[in-house]
Motif scaffolding. Sequence first.
Motif, mmCIF file in Angstrom:
data_model
loop_
_atom_site.group_PDB
_atom_site.id
_atom_site.type_symbol
_atom_site.label_atom_id
_atom_site.label_comp_id
_atom_site.label_asym_id
_atom_site.label_seq_id
_atom_site.Cartn_x
_atom_site.Cartn_y
_atom_site.Cartn_z
ATOM 1 N N UNK A 56 -12.731 -9.069 -0.012
ATOM 2 C CA UNK A 56 -12.366 -8.663 1.346
ATOM 3 C C UNK A 56 -10.911 -8.219 1.355
ATOM 4 N N UNK A 57 -10.609 -7.203 2.135
ATOM 5 C CA UNK A 57 -9.243 -6.694 2.263
ATOM 6 C C UNK A 57 -8.817 -6.767 3.726
ATOM 7 N N UNK A 58 -7.550 -7.134 3.925
ATOM 8 C CA UNK A 58 -6.980 -7.217 5.265
ATOM 9 C C UNK A 58 -5.631 -6.497 5.241
ATOM 10 N N UNK A 59 -5.424 -5.570 6.169
ATOM 11 C CA UNK A 59 -4.213 -4.751 6.203
ATOM 12 C C UNK A 59 -3.171 -5.360 7.149
ATOM 13 N N UNK A 60 -1.888 -5.247 6.757
ATOM 14 C CA UNK A 60 -0.777 -5.720 7.576
ATOM 15 C C UNK A 60 0.321 -4.660 7.596
ATOM 16 N N UNK A 61 1.073 -4.608 8.690
ATOM 17 C CA UNK A 61 2.134 -3.612 8.823
ATOM 18 C C UNK A 61 3.396 -3.987 8.057
ATOM 19 N N UNK A 62 3.665 -5.304 7.926
ATOM 20 C CA UNK A 62 4.883 -5.718 7.225
ATOM 21 C C UNK A 62 4.603 -6.877 6.276
ATOM 22 N N UNK A 88 0.836 -1.198 0.000
ATOM 23 C CA UNK A 88 0.000 0.000 0.000
ATOM 24 C C UNK A 88 0.877 1.256 0.000
ATOM 25 N N UNK A 89 0.278 2.404 -0.040
ATOM 26 C CA UNK A 89 1.023 3.658 -0.162
ATOM 27 C C UNK A 89 1.733 4.083 1.124
ATOM 28 N N UNK A 90 1.390 3.476 2.242
ATOM 29 C CA UNK A 90 1.970 3.875 3.531
ATOM 30 C C UNK A 90 3.040 2.904 4.018
ATOM 31 N N UNK A 91 3.486 1.992 3.170
ATOM 32 C CA UNK A 91 4.529 1.049 3.554
ATOM 33 C C UNK A 91 4.024 -0.259 4.115
#
Length: 84
Positions: free
Chosen positions: A46-52, A25-28
């Motif tokens: 469905x979308x799931x966000x992860x930090x790394x 994504x655009x935020x890393x």
Amino acid sequence: MRLLLQQRPDGREAPRFVQLMLQPDLLGGWTLVRESGQIGGRSTLRREQFLDQASAMAALEAARDQQLKRGFQLMFVQGADAPK
């Protein structure tokens, strides 16, 4: 990275599919996109966000393994570091 899994057709209705996509994504961070439904019919996204990337890859592999246990077959893999 993109994985496409599909159930074998049984002759009565269209086979089901699951598509798993891993995208930065655009935020890393990373996004795991899951699309599922019947071929030629409606699908659910469905979308799931992860930090790394490591945690996103672990979630993708877990989702893939879960679908393989449910009888889906891996039909298509796209990406340089695609899991086998």
